[in-house]
Write a protein that holds these residues in place. Sequence first.
Motif, PDB file in Angstrom:
ATOM      1  N   ASP A 291       0.827  -1.206   0.000  1.00  0.00           N
ATOM      2  CA  ASP A 291       0.000   0.000   0.000  1.00  0.00           C
ATOM      3  C   ASP A 291       0.861   1.256   0.000  1.00  0.00           C
ATOM      4  O   ASP A 291       0.494   2.273  -0.593  1.00  0.00           O
ATOM      5  CB  ASP A 291      -0.927   0.017   1.223  1.00  0.00           C
ATOM      6  N   CYS A 292       2.002   1.185   0.681  1.00  0.00           N
ATOM      7  CA  CYS A 292       2.906   2.332   0.710  1.00  0.00           C
ATOM      8  C   CYS A 292       4.007   2.205  -0.325  1.00  0.00           C
ATOM      9  O   CYS A 292       4.361   3.174  -0.993  1.00  0.00           O
ATOM     10  CB  CYS A 292       3.540   2.477   2.095  1.00  0.00           C
ATOM     11  N   HIS A 293       4.566   1.010  -0.458  1.00  0.00           N
ATOM     12  CA  HIS A 293       5.770   0.854  -1.266  1.00  0.00           C
ATOM     13  C   HIS A 293       5.460   0.595  -2.738  1.00  0.00           C
ATOM     14  O   HIS A 293       6.333   0.187  -3.499  1.00  0.00           O
ATOM     15  CB  HIS A 293       6.660  -0.239  -0.678  1.00  0.00           C
ATOM     16  N   GLY A 294       4.230   0.873  -3.129  1.00  0.00           N
ATOM     17  CA  GLY A 294       3.904   0.907  -4.544  1.00  0.00           C
ATOM     18  C   GLY A 294       4.257   2.242  -5.171  1.00  0.00           C
ATOM     19  O   GLY A 294       4.195   2.394  -6.390  1.00  0.00           O
TER      20      GLY A 294
ATOM     21  N   VAL B 117       6.936  -2.360  -5.677  1.00  0.00           N
ATOM     22  CA  VAL B 117       5.883  -3.323  -5.991  1.00  0.00           C
ATOM     23  C   VAL B 117       5.981  -3.819  -7.431  1.00  0.00           C
ATOM     24  O   VAL B 117       5.887  -5.029  -7.693  1.00  0.00           O
ATOM     25  CB  VAL B 117       4.490  -2.717  -5.718  1.00  0.00           C
ATOM     26  N   ALA B 118       6.210  -2.920  -8.376  1.00  0.00           N
ATOM     27  CA  ALA B 118       6.256  -3.316  -9.782  1.00  0.00           C
ATOM     28  C   ALA B 118       7.428  -4.245 -10.074  1.00  0.00           C
ATOM     29  O   ALA B 118       7.397  -5.002 -11.053  1.00  0.00           O
ATOM     30  CB  ALA B 118       6.344  -2.070 -10.670  1.00  0.00           C
ATOM     31  N   GLU B 119       8.460  -4.229  -9.223  1.00  0.00           N
ATOM     32  CA  GLU B 119       9.631  -5.073  -9.462  1.00  0.00           C
ATOM     33  C   GLU B 119       9.298  -6.555  -9.333  1.00  0.00           C
ATOM     34  O   GLU B 119      10.007  -7.404  -9.880  1.00  0.00           O
ATOM     35  CB  GLU B 119      10.758  -4.686  -8.498  1.00  0.00           C
TER      36      GLU B 119
ATOM     37  N   HIS C 154      12.081 -12.762  -5.775  1.00  0.00           N
ATOM     38  CA  HIS C 154      11.729 -13.508  -4.582  1.00  0.00           C
ATOM     39  C   HIS C 154      10.213 -13.420  -4.401  1.00  0.00           C
ATOM     40  O   HIS C 154       9.593 -12.435  -4.780  1.00  0.00           O
ATOM     41  CB  HIS C 154      12.403 -12.920  -3.341  1.00  0.00           C
ATOM     42  N   ALA C 155       9.645 -14.452  -3.818  1.00  0.00           N
ATOM     43  CA  ALA C 155       8.255 -14.408  -3.371  1.00  0.00           C
ATOM     44  C   ALA C 155       7.255 -14.335  -4.516  1.00  0.00           C
ATOM     45  O   ALA C 155       7.590 -14.519  -5.683  1.00  0.00           O
ATOM     46  CB  ALA C 155       8.049 -13.237  -2.417  1.00  0.00           C
ATOM     47  N   ALA C 156       5.999 -14.090  -4.140  1.00  0.00           N
ATOM     48  CA  ALA C 156       4.909 -14.070  -5.110  1.00  0.00           C
ATOM     49  C   ALA C 156       4.934 -12.767  -5.896  1.00  0.00           C
ATOM     50  O   ALA C 156       5.718 -11.876  -5.632  1.00  0.00           O
ATOM     51  CB  ALA C 156       3.568 -14.229  -4.392  1.00  0.00           C
ATOM     52  N   SER C 157       4.043 -12.643  -6.849  1.00  0.00           N
ATOM     53  CA  SER C 157       4.017 -11.463  -7.700  1.00  0.00           C
ATOM     54  C   SER C 157       2.603 -10.875  -7.726  1.00  0.00           C
ATOM     55  O   SER C 157       1.704 -11.488  -8.294  1.00  0.00           O
ATOM     56  CB  SER C 157       4.454 -11.835  -9.120  1.00  0.00           C
ATOM     57  N   PRO C 158       2.369  -9.708  -7.134  1.00  0.00           N
ATOM     58  CA  PRO C 158       3.323  -9.007  -6.272  1.00  0.00           C
ATOM     59  C   PRO C 158       3.346  -9.618  -4.877  1.00  0.00           C
ATOM     60  O   PRO C 158       2.396 -10.298  -4.478  1.00  0.00           O
ATOM     61  CB  PRO C 158       2.756  -7.591  -6.223  1.00  0.00           C
ATOM     62  N   ALA C 159       4.414  -9.395  -4.155  1.00  0.00           N
ATOM     63  CA  ALA C 159       4.539  -9.953  -2.813  1.00  0.00           C
ATOM     64  C   ALA C 159       3.509  -9.329  -1.882  1.00  0.00           C
ATOM     65  O   ALA C 159       3.108  -8.191  -2.054  1.00  0.00           O
ATOM     66  CB  ALA C 159       5.937  -9.702  -2.277  1.00  0.00           C
TER      67      ALA C 159
ATOM     68  N   HIS D  17      13.756  -8.148  -4.753  1.00  0.00           N
ATOM     69  CA  HIS D  17      12.421  -7.756  -5.217  1.00  0.00           C
ATOM     70  C   HIS D  17      12.199  -8.183  -6.657  1.00  0.00           C
ATOM     71  O   HIS D  17      11.080  -8.521  -7.029  1.00  0.00           O
ATOM     72  CB  HIS D  17      12.243  -6.240  -5.095  1.00  0.00           C
ATOM     73  N   GLY D  18      13.243  -8.146  -7.482  1.00  0.00           N
ATOM     74  CA  GLY D  18      13.060  -8.580  -8.863  1.00  0.00           C
ATOM     75  C   GLY D  18      14.127  -8.056  -9.788  1.00  0.00           C
ATOM     76  O   GLY D  18      14.704  -6.993  -9.561  1.00  0.00           O
ATOM     77  N   SER D  19      14.398  -8.827 -10.844  1.00  0.00           N
ATOM     78  CA  SER D  19      15.363  -8.435 -11.866  1.00  0.00           C
ATOM     79  C   SER D  19      14.786  -8.700 -13.242  1.00  0.00           C
ATOM     80  O   SER D  19      14.013  -9.650 -13.432  1.00  0.00           O
ATOM     81  CB  SER D  19      16.668  -9.217 -11.698  1.00  0.00           C
ATOM     82  N   GLU D  20      15.163  -7.864 -14.196  1.00  0.00           N
ATOM     83  CA  GLU D  20      14.747  -8.070 -15.577  1.00  0.00           C
ATOM     84  C   GLU D  20      15.455  -9.281 -16.196  1.00  0.00           C
ATOM     85  O   GLU D  20      15.051  -9.763 -17.247  1.00  0.00           O
ATOM     86  CB  GLU D  20      15.034  -6.817 -16.409  1.00  0.00           C
ATOM     87  N   LYS D  21      16.499  -9.748 -15.534  1.00  0.00           N
ATOM     88  CA  LYS D  21      17.219 -10.929 -16.006  1.00  0.00           C
ATOM     89  C   LYS D  21      16.878 -12.124 -15.134  1.00  0.00           C
ATOM     90  O   LYS D  21      16.378 -11.972 -14.016  1.00  0.00           O
ATOM     91  CB  LYS D  21      18.731 -10.667 -15.984  1.00  0.00           C
TER      92      LYS D  21
END
Length: 595
Positions: A201-204, A214-216, A223-228, A339-343
């Motif tokens: 809610d905040c870190h979007g 969030v978008a990462e 890591h984790a679900a999408s979005p976490a 949080h996420g990588s494009e690779k």
Amino acid sequence: MSWGPFEGARVTAVLATALSLGTPAASLLGGNAGTALAQRIHDTCDYCHNLHGAAEAQLTDYLRAEDLCMSCHADGAPATYNGETVPKGVAVHAGGKHTPPDTTSCRDCHDHEGETGSNLALIPVALDNRYTGGLRAVVFLDTTDFADGDATYDGVCEVCHTTTDYHRQGGGMPAHNAQRDCPACHTHASGFAPAGGACTDCHGSIKGSRRAVVAEFDRPSHHAASPADTLDCVVCHDQSEHQQGNVRLWNVDDPGNTAAATVLTGDPNASSAEAASLTAFCQACHDADGANGDTTPFTDGTTVPVVDAPAWALASHNSSSPPVSCYGDGQFGCHASGHGSEKLKLLAPAAVAPTAPANAEEEEGFCFGCHDTDGPAGTDLQSLFSPAIKWVTDAVGDYNNLNLNDRHDVQYSAQATSGAKLECTDCHDPHTATSSQKVVLDPDPADGNVPVTMDDFCLDCHDGSFPSTVTAPTTQLFDVSGTFLGSNKGDGMADGDGNATLKAGYGWGDNQVVACLSCHDPHASGNLFHAVDVVYSMDGSTPVPTDGGGSYSITNNNIDQADINSYSWCNTCHTGSMGAGKSNCFSCHYHGTRW
């Protein structure tokens, strides 16, 4: 109507009893008196003040102003804000910088001054900013005036809060939810710390110095679900000092121990020291027991990949100087934000996507980022693979294979022609490779063959079967494993008949098995069949000169010219076996025949 003197005394006594019992005052008064108390809460002086002989400042009945306020505004009491009540005992405005003894009291924001102006909710027309000093004008006419987003900064929240890291010290907050109802997220009940919603809610969106994350989680690897959700966030993030200026990460093997947390005081994408501090945090989860025995700690149920801690302790990437960290920018560390990588495989840098169809940024090009002319790796592999690919121009061997070249096909330009595909990690594990054990122990575990020697390692793929991560070429490769050793299997490596006419003084002789790497460079050499540029003595210490001092080049396999076919290369070790006008050696001699 106002309270009479006796009823006022009764109310005061009830309030004191209510505070001691933790019971709403209205419920003790009961009936009409309780309703009247709720409706006429600020109508009498003696409701809040002991008018005669009180020792407290401003003649209040209670030592702390918020104790008095909570007698009506606590759980179950008659007065609420948007249906919100404050649990008894909650520190008022204790989040962020406002920690005891620097706690903001109810009366710092609400006072009689609010009754004389046009502001709502007893908000005074001026408030004291304790950080910049002095009174600042306040306009609070509706709920857009918590932070109205203009340049005058006269909203009741923005009088003290700014656009600095955690919105402090006088001067507006237009970038942080301007014209929003701040208490919708920062509630009285939570001491004005963000409460009640998910982390997303905040870190979007950007929060102070914190980027939106969030978008990462929608990137190809994360890591984790999408979005976490919040359950996933707190697997890694310690919230004990949330919004205090630093990112804190749990030691997952010691959950709940805030003293064991990893604390980031800078940006690990820009600081190798900060990135290095994350290695222990990553290892704590990527070991045999995962997160303190939970190998699927996230809600998506993904099993944590295991990185062997003792092997990593000895690995070249870890023992180099400076060591390569788990987290980094692709130079001082390999993996980006969890949080996420494009690779794939969370490779760094996170925001740079691989370019199709080669995808070199997440394959061999990623390794070349360090293994190039300027390091930091000590081996320059990029230069080996940089020259144009040399392809066989004349059919060779039992399969007439024209898809052979001067290297292993790790580059897309080679793969597009041969149909084969393998990557650096098919032979090398960056988490375990050392100077003495550069390659993985078993490149093809499914075939049941466990390599003992380096020859076994090569033959684990050159046996006609390939690991699941390797794609075979469109034209079948010869099964070298069936012919390599002696006993008349074809290559005759240990079946020498005394006619080899080998050059003396370099250790080579009949009835010896010639190791794969004695003739072939495992990466790229510039010679067809990635034949080595320099042939060494049997003990690997002394270069062997060619017969007559010619070159080692094998750049074309169908021209009878010594400097560009196999003639000079073969005569590095063999002498007098061929005349100068002989054709390409490989026309007759190749794997599967008796060399």
